[in-house]
Design a protein around this motif. Structure first.
Motif, short mmCIF file in Angstrom:
data_model
loop_
_atom_site.label_atom_id
_atom_site.label_comp_id
_atom_site.label_asym_id
_atom_site.label_seq_id
_atom_site.Cartn_x
_atom_site.Cartn_y
_atom_site.Cartn_z
N TYR A 57 -12.51 9.32 1.14
CA TYR A 57 -11.66 8.32 2.24
C TYR A 57 -12.88 7.07 2.69
O TYR A 57 -11.89 6.25 2.37
N TYR A 88 -3.75 10.97 4.60
CA TYR A 88 -4.42 11.15 3.77
C TYR A 88 -5.63 11.58 2.89
O TYR A 88 -6.69 10.94 3.32
N LEU A 91 -6.22 7.89 -4.62
CA LEU A 91 -5.91 7.15 -3.61
C LEU A 91 -7.16 6.14 -3.43
O LEU A 91 -6.91 5.25 -2.69
N ILE A 93 0.79 4.15 -2.94
CA ILE A 93 0.34 5.42 -2.26
C ILE A 93 1.69 6.70 -2.93
O ILE A 93 1.13 7.20 -3.47
N SER A 94 2.30 5.91 -3.22
CA SER A 94 4.24 6.96 -3.88
C SER A 94 3.47 7.12 -6.02
O SER A 94 4.01 7.96 -6.28
N PHE A 139 0.62 -1.45 -0.30
CA PHE A 139 0.05 0.53 0.38
C PHE A 139 0.93 1.47 0.24
O PHE A 139 0.43 2.09 -0.37
N ASP A 140 2.16 1.66 0.26
CA ASP A 140 2.86 2.65 0.42
C ASP A 140 2.96 2.84 -1.08
O ASP A 140 2.82 4.17 -1.24
N TYR A 161 -3.46 5.68 7.02
CA TYR A 161 -3.82 6.46 6.04
C TYR A 161 -4.84 7.19 5.51
O TYR A 161 -4.71 8.01 5.90
N CYS A 205 0.05 6.17 -6.86
CA CYS A 205 -0.40 7.31 -7.13
C CYS A 205 -0.19 9.21 -7.30
O CYS A 205 -0.74 9.24 -8.22
N GLN A 206 1.07 8.93 -6.29
CA GLN A 206 1.26 10.49 -6.15
C GLN A 206 1.66 10.51 -7.30
O GLN A 206 2.05 12.73 -7.88
N VAL A 215 -6.44 2.51 -3.24
CA VAL A 215 -5.92 2.13 -2.15
C VAL A 215 -6.36 2.14 -0.95
O VAL A 215 -6.56 0.26 0.06
N ASN A 219 5.30 -2.47 4.68
CA ASN A 219 4.18 -1.03 4.51
C ASN A 219 4.79 -0.48 5.90
O ASN A 219 5.06 -1.34 6.65
#
Length: 1435
Positions: free
Chosen positions: A1305, A1298, A1238, A1228-1229, A1224-1225, A1294, A1231-1232, A1241, A1270
């Motif tokens: 989310y 975020y 997100l 997210i990276s 998941f980390d 998370y 996606c960014q 995720v 993660n």
């Protein structure tokens, strides 16, 4: 014994003698051809041994059980060994299946060995051994006859008679053409014969008067097919036993012929008590012979009383009796002695009648009496005495007669075999003609100190023509007594066994550990001498003569010896004069030399001088001359040295005798010139190259096998060897004599008018002649040695490159039972067909009527073969030996040929070069090829070599020659020599740009093969043909890549070839496997080296794209990441405005040369895509792709199963894959980086939390792996913490980290949980209440969570009113002084509506009432607050 048959043989040619007026010949009516007198035109013959190197004959053995021969003692009678032969009636006809075919046999005790031979084909299964149980074969007790369908062998033992019926060759082969190199013998199916058949085997009855120890017999076939056996009786008569025809039942009968002319018929089983007549033992027959005439048979009996009697079997009476002593000058001593040593032979001529030869034996002398049988008108017979010939030889072994000659064989006082012949009608002087017998090897071998004993003894033992295989095998068996050894050995195997045996015996006798070199050599010589003596003993025993075999149809004479067969061939005039002793020379010999008496006398004196020199030359002197010839040194200097030695050691004044005889020669120069011309080759004869195509096919096929057997090849080889050996000695002695003449000077010998120049000219003519005969002698004794298999394969490659022969010319499975000499190979494969074609190209008579005369044929063949050995035909031998092991021998042969032979010099040099290639001497081969180039266009062989298949000349002949040589060197694998030759030929190519291109391409290729990269590149740049240059450039790229020599490939300047190199590497990169070849990396380095970073980045980006699409492995993903990183680095080195690349075409569709077109499902070619949009990628885009590649690798390392789909996945797809894998980390990276929401995720993490909460222990254990991947904010290590708790905590983290507008989310997480019916955790509820309680209420309503919605509304109302407002994110609760607050009335109304729908549910009514109460309270407080607010405003 002569041939006996029911019908007269075909009439051979002969010398006609006028019939005497008072008598007429006896025999069948009808004339015929004339039989050539054997030896009438020749003064002497030479004995030639057969195939002495063959394995010992493999006899198939059969035991013949005699009927009623139980008396072993009677069978134990010992008779001497005997032998005989049989010739087919049509053996002399050119078009006959029995041409040059005969049978010979040998008896020893109870054993009969039968062998069928052919000079044309190699016969299979041609040997058989019959063993007669309890019987002994009578001497000469084998009589062979032929009928139209059968060959019938009649055999007599001391107790039985036998008849063997075998198929006639003409019935075994229906065709009259002899076109095969191998044929089955008539003995092939002898195993099917029933030897106990009473129709063909009979016990000799115990008839009174039958001589018990008789050694003579006769047998024949009647016209009716009866087999008749004649045996002498003790009373002087003859018993005749008759077997009825094999296919007609009948009784076996015995008839006694007696001198009273009264016939007595004795049936089997009837035993008379007495024998009438009172003949003494003196008239007992001891020699019988039969002659068949029409329906009768004349039986001739030579009796102990020295009388010759003739019996008629038909009339059963004695027709004639003649006292032989009447023809003996001094017969008184013979009258008292029994004539046991006399012999009797018959010869029949259709035109001249029957000839009778009688040998009268007397102590220390013998006499031959020749008679002709004549009959008068009253049917009375008498003998016409033709000739009486005397001989001083004592022990006559055998003799044979024809209508003109007598051939006789004796043992002399020294136990040596002597064979002579004489024409008894045209030899008034009674001078016998000589036969030069094959001598036994020397008894002792003299070794010099510098010679190795083993080498010298092996050379003497295994030199062709010295020892036969059987003698060596027997000696080996005796020498290794007690040791079992396989004696069925080939010539080469036998040589190894002999070496091993002698060396083993030598080592076994050594008792000391240390020897001096001299002691060891003496010991070695002792053992080899011992073995040599053993071989010599057996060679002598096997050379013991048994019989003569004479074929009147072909005039061939053979000697049947104990161990082998030998043939007699005529010797030439020169050889005859040199070999014949002075006392045997006749006036006719002198007349044969020249019509000029003085010239003839000079030549005779010259020959005598040569013979004196030859007798004086020692073995060491002879070795000096031979070594000089072999080492290519001057024979003239050797002759001078020998002359000096002869003068030095002349203790018997031989040189004075020679000088004295030289004085008698009137014109030495003329005599020497005549002798040299006589020995020179018939160079003016032009042979046809193959058979005349104008001849009919059947004739050409028949001639193709004439004298084609191994036996014939061996005889010709031995004949050529004998000629060459004799003439080598003549030339040697002549060379010595000429130096003697020059030493004596012109004034002494030559007289006025003779010039020294004449001597020099003769000297220079004699030297090449000496060398040529030495070469032929050496070639006839040099065996073709075996070479390794790879050498044979390489030679096949040579032939295919040179296009010298097609596959049909390669002779596989040759029928060769022994190693062959060069001359044998040459005769069989090349010379024979040319000589035969030449002999029969212009026949004097139709070929169908042509008879074969052995002396004439062997003379012409043996005479023409040496001539061909030094001409064009020798080169043809290389074509025929594509798979033969002859190169080592041929190398020496051509080297010996070169110094004196000026014919086909270039072709011989070329072939010598080929031999050097096989023997591994490449530089010598190259020198030979270069020298041969000067003769291109001048010699037929080289012209045929350069001729292309379609006959088109594509360049100059010399360049074509060089092309063939370069290809040959290439096939052999000698690139240095190819470069050397091609570089030297460049200057000869001149302005021929095609040849220049070919040569420089060749240089490039082989420099490249050798690893000379710089030289290869230099050659590449000089190729004038752009097409070839491009091909070579492509090969350079590929080869250097395969060798990993990339630095050289990158750093070459490629002047005017830059774009071509890039195109080649790109094409290769896109066409080959990505993981096994590194063409993309090479192209990247190529561009970087030239500072073209944008191109380098483009290459690596394309490389990465293809890796992701085509290489679905972890290694591929690693390389993809590196490729994108390299592309990013390249763009970072460029100014920002130029930091971009063009996106490569999608789907890896490249326009590659030679690529096949794409087709649709109907098979039609699809149209190429047009107007493809160009996509520009900047540095940021590449950085994103680089990041994506790293994430792909991370995913693949965490989950290997994802490798197959990760390589070409987009960013959106990768998020899903990462979420699925629990990364998941990383997700997210990603996606960014790509600015993606997100939501996937959080949904994925929520779903994993649900699965963990609902799963068992296995799911808990599995979760720790992805949880560890993660980064959690803090680690909980308490025992109460589980994977589910950690997952929920990760989700909480998370959500806190975020946060987005609208709390998307939280909404998606709660929505995911509620959709799966999972209760919301309190922390999530509390978290969402703070940010959006109204949305939480709506979610409760969406999933019918009415009770939770009621509680939420109640708490929310309380919070608005100020009770727990901080938990709902309300900063200021309801108050007149605070900001306004609100409630989600729409959602509350929906809740009330849902609760009111089921009025019967009291719980729902209670909940509804609770909300209403809260709202009422809320309304009251809102009302109060409103009033307070209004009040404050109004103040």
């Amino acid at each position: 014994l002569p041939h006996l048959s029911a019908t007269a043989p075909a009439p051979p040619p002969e010398v006609t003698i006028a019939a005497r007026p008072s008598s007429r010949p006896v025999g069948p009516c009808g004339g015929g051809g004339k039989m050539a007198a054997a030896g009438a035109l020749e003064r002497s013959f030479v004995e030639l041994t057969g195939a002495e190197r063959e394995r010992p004959r493999h006899f198939r053995e059969f035991t013949v059980c005699g009927i009623g021969t139980a008396n072993a003692l009677a069978g134990a009678v010992k008779y001497s060994e005997s032998a005989g032969g049989f010739y087919y009636m049509e053996s002399g006809k050119l078009f006959s299946v029995t041409r040059n075919r005969f049978i010979h046999w040998k008896t020893s005790g109870d054993t009969l060995e039968l062998v069928e031979e052919s000079l044309d084909v190699n016969l299979l299964n041609n040997t058989v051994r019959l063993k007669f149980q309890n019987c002994s074969l009578l001497p000469a007790g084998v009589h062979i006859s032929e009928t139209q369908n059968h060959v019938i062998i009649l055999i007599l033992t001391n107790q039985t008679v036998h008849r063997l019926l075998l198929p006639h060759p003409s019935r075994m082969y229906r065709s009259e053409l002899v076109i095969e190199s191998q044929m089955q013998s008539i003995f092939t199916d002898i195993g099917k014969v029933d030897f106990r058949d009473p129709c063909n085997s009979q016990l000799i009855p115990a008839v009174p008067g039958l001589s018990p120890n008789s050694t003579t017999s006769a047998a024949w076939l009647s016209n009716d097919g009866d087999a008749l056996f004649a045996l002498p009786s003790a009373s002087g008569g003859i018993f005749v036993l008759k077997l009825p025809p094999y296919d007609i039942p009948g009784m076996v009968s015995v008839v006694e012929l007696k001198q009273s002319s009264v016939m007595q018929r004795l049936l089997i089983g009837w035993m008379p008590t007495a024998i009438r007549g009172d003949q003494g033992l003196s008239d007992r027959p001891f020699a019988l012979a039969v002659h068949c005439v029409e329906h009768d048979a004349f039986i001739f009996a030579l009796c102990q009383d020295h009388k010759l009697r003739m019996w008629s079997y038909k009339d059963q009476m004695c027709l004639m009796a003649a006292d032989m002593l009447e023809y003996v000058p001094t017969f008184k001593d013979l009258r008292l002695a029994a004539g046991t040593g006399h012999k009797l032979r018959l010869a029949y001529s259709p035109s001249m009648g029957l000839y009778i030869g009688v040998y009268m034996h007397a102590p220390k002398q013998g006499q031959f009496c020749i008679f002709q049988l004549v009959s008068t008108e009253n049917n009375r017979y008498s003998l016409d005495h033709i000739s009486s010939l005397f001989t001083s030889q004592e022990t006559l072994i055998d003799f044979a007669i024809t209508s003109t000659d007598i051939w006789a064989m004796w043992h002399d006082a020294e136990n040596q075999t002597v064979v002579k012949y004489i024409n008894y009608e045209h030899n008034a002087a009674g001078q016998w003609n000589s036969v030069f017998m094959h001598s036994l090897p020397e008894e002792e071998i003299i070794l010099r100190d510098d010679q190795d004993p083993r080498e010298m003894y092996l050379q003497n033992l295994f030199t062709p023509g010295r020892f036969i295989n059987a003698a060596l095998c027997k000696a080996l068996q005796i020498f290794c007594r007690g040791t079992e050894r396989n004696l069925d050995l080939s010539w080469s195997e036998l040589k190894k066994e002999v070496t091993l045996a002698v060396e083993s015996e030598l080592q076994g006798s050594v008792t000391e550990y240390e020897f001096s070199q001299e002691e060891f050599r003496n010991l070695q010589q002792e053992f080899w001498c011992k073995f040599y003596a053993c071989c010599l003993q057996y060679q002598e025993a096997l050379s013991h003569p048994l019989a003569l075999h004479l074929n009147p149809h072909t005039n061939m004479v053979c000697l049947l010896k104990k161990g082998y067969l030998s043939f007699l061939v005529p010797s030439s005039l020169v050889d005859h004069l040199y070999l014949l002793p002075d006392e045997n020379l006749l006036a006719e010999d002198e007349a044969a030399i020249s019509d000029d008496v003085d010239v003839a006398r000079d030549v005779m004196c010259l020959i005598k001088c040569l013979r004196l020199i030859g007798e004086s030359v020692t073995m060491d002197m002879s070795a000096v001359m031979e070594m000089s010839c072999y080492n290519l040194q001057s024979p003239e200097k050797a002759a001078e040295q020998i002359l000096e030695d002869l003068i030095t050691i002349d203790v018997e004044n031989v040189m004075e005798d020679i000088c004295s005889k030289l004085q008698e020669i009137k014109n030495p120069i003329q005599a020497i010139g005549l002798l040299v011309r006589e020995m020179d080759y018939e160079t003016e004869v032009e042979m046809e190259k193959g058979f005349n195509p104008a001849q009919p096919l059947n004739i050409r096929l028949n001639l193709s096998q004439l004298y084609g057997s191994n036996t014939a090849a061996c005889i010709v080889c031995r004949g050529v060897c004998k000629i060459a050996s004799t003439r080598f000695l003549i030339c040697r002695d002549l060379l010595i004599l000429q130096h003697l003449l020059m030493r004596l000077g012109d004034a002494v010998i030559l007289g006025a008018g003779q010039l020294i120049q004449d001597q020099q000219d003769l000297l220079h003519r004699t030297t090449p002649l000496l060398l040529s005969y030495y070469l032929i002698k050496w070639g006839s004794q040099c065996l073709a040695t075996d070479v390794p298999v790879d050498a044979l394969e390489s030679n096949l490659q040579h032939l295919s490159v040179l296009e010298l022969t097609d596959s049909g010319a390669v002779m596989a499975n040759k029928f060769v039972s022994s190693p062959q000499t060069i001359v044998e190979l040459f005769f069989q494969e090349v010379a024979r067909k040319h000589i035969i074609s030449h002999l029969f190209s212009q026949p004097k008579a139709p070929l169908s009527q042509t008879g074969l005369n052995w002396p004439e044929m062997i003379t012409m063949i043996s005479g023409n073969t040496p001539f061909m050995l030094t001409d064009y035909y020798l080169l043809s031998l290389f074509e025929e030996f594509g798979n033969e092991s002859t190169f080592y021998a041929f190398k020496d042969y051509i080297q010996l040929l070169r110094p004196w032979c000026q014919v086909n010099v270039g072709s011989c040099r070329f072939m010598l070069g080929r031999c050097y290639l096989v023997t591994g001497e490449g530089q010598k081969a190259l020198d030979c090829f270069r020298h041969a180039a000067s003769e291109v266009g001048k010699e037929e062989f080289l012209d045929r070599l350069i001729r292309s298949e379609d006959g088109e000349i594509v360049s100059t002949p010399k360049m074509q020659y060089y092309d063939k040589v370069l290809r040959l060197l290439d096939v052999v694998g000698l690139p240095e020599l190819v470069i050397q030759l091609a570089s030297s030929v460049l200057t000869e190519a001149g302005g021929d740009w095609k040849s220049q291109a070919t040569l420089r391409t060749c240089i490039f290729k082989h420099h490249l093969d050798l690893g000379h990269n710089s030289q290869a590149y230099e050659a590449l740049t000089q190729i004038p043909d752009s097409s070839r240059q491009l091909d070579c450039l492509r090969q350079l790229v590929v080869v250097l890549c395969e060798r990993s020599q990339l630095q050289d490939l990158v750093e070459f300047p490629y002047v005017n070839l830059h774009n071509e190199v890039v195109a080649i590497i790109e094409s290769r990169a896109r066409a080959v496997d990505l993981m096994t070849h590194n063409y993309y990396e090479l192209l990247y380095a190529f561009h970087v080296f030239r500072h073209n970073y944008r191109k380098a980045g483009t290459v690596m980006f394309e490389y990465g794209m293809r890796l992701g699409r085509e290489v679905r492995t972890l290694r591929g993903l690693e390389k993809q990441g590196n490729c994108y990183l390299a592309a990013v680095n390249c763009l970072r080195l460029i100014r920002p405005e130029y930091a971009w690349i063009v996106h490569p075409a999608s789907g890896a569709v490249y326009d590659r040369p030679g690529a096949s077109p794409k087709r649709n499902h109907d098979g039609e070619c699809t149209a190429a895509p047009t107007n493809r949009q160009i996509e520009i990628l900047e540095l940021g885009d590449l950085e994103k792709e680089c990041s994506l590649a790293r994430i792909r690798l991370t995913l693949a390392q965490h989950d290997p199963a994802a490798v197959a789909v990760a390589g070409s996945s987009s960013a959106e797809e990768m998020v899903s894959l990462l979420v699925q894998a629990g990364l998941f980390d990383t997700a997210i990276s990603l996606c960014q980086t790509f600015k993606l929401p997100l939501t996937p995720v959080f949904e994925g993490l929520a779903f994993k939390c649900i699965k963990l909460q609902l799963g068992g222990e296995a799911a808990q254990a599995e979760a720790w792996s992805w949880l560890a991947a993660n980064q959690l904010s803090s680690v909980i290590t308490t025992k109460e913490s589980s994977a589910t708790d950690e997952a929920w905590r990760l989700l909480s983290t998370y959500l806190e980290r975020y946060q987005v507008q609208n709390n998307l989310y939280h909404h998606c997480v709660i929505n995911k949980l509620l959709s799966h019916g999972v209760p919301l955790p309190n922390w999530l509820i509390n978290s969402y209440k703070k940010v959006d309680a109204a949305e939480l209420l709506r979610l409760y309503l969406n999933y019918d969570l009415l009770e939770e919605a009621v509680d939420l509304v109640s708490e929310y109302v309380d919070a608005v009113l100020g009770k727990g407002h901080q938990y709902f994110g309300i900063e200021f609760p309801l108050s007149a002084t605070a900001p306004m607050v609100w409630l989600p009335y729409s959602s509350i109304d929906q809740l009330l509506q849902a609760l009111g729908e089921n009025s019967a549910n009291s719980h729902n009514l209670a909940l509804s009432q609770k909300i209403l109460d809260k709202l009422e309270d809320y309304q009251q407080k809102v009302d109060k607050a409103t009033r307070d607010l209004l009040y404050r405003r109004n103040l």
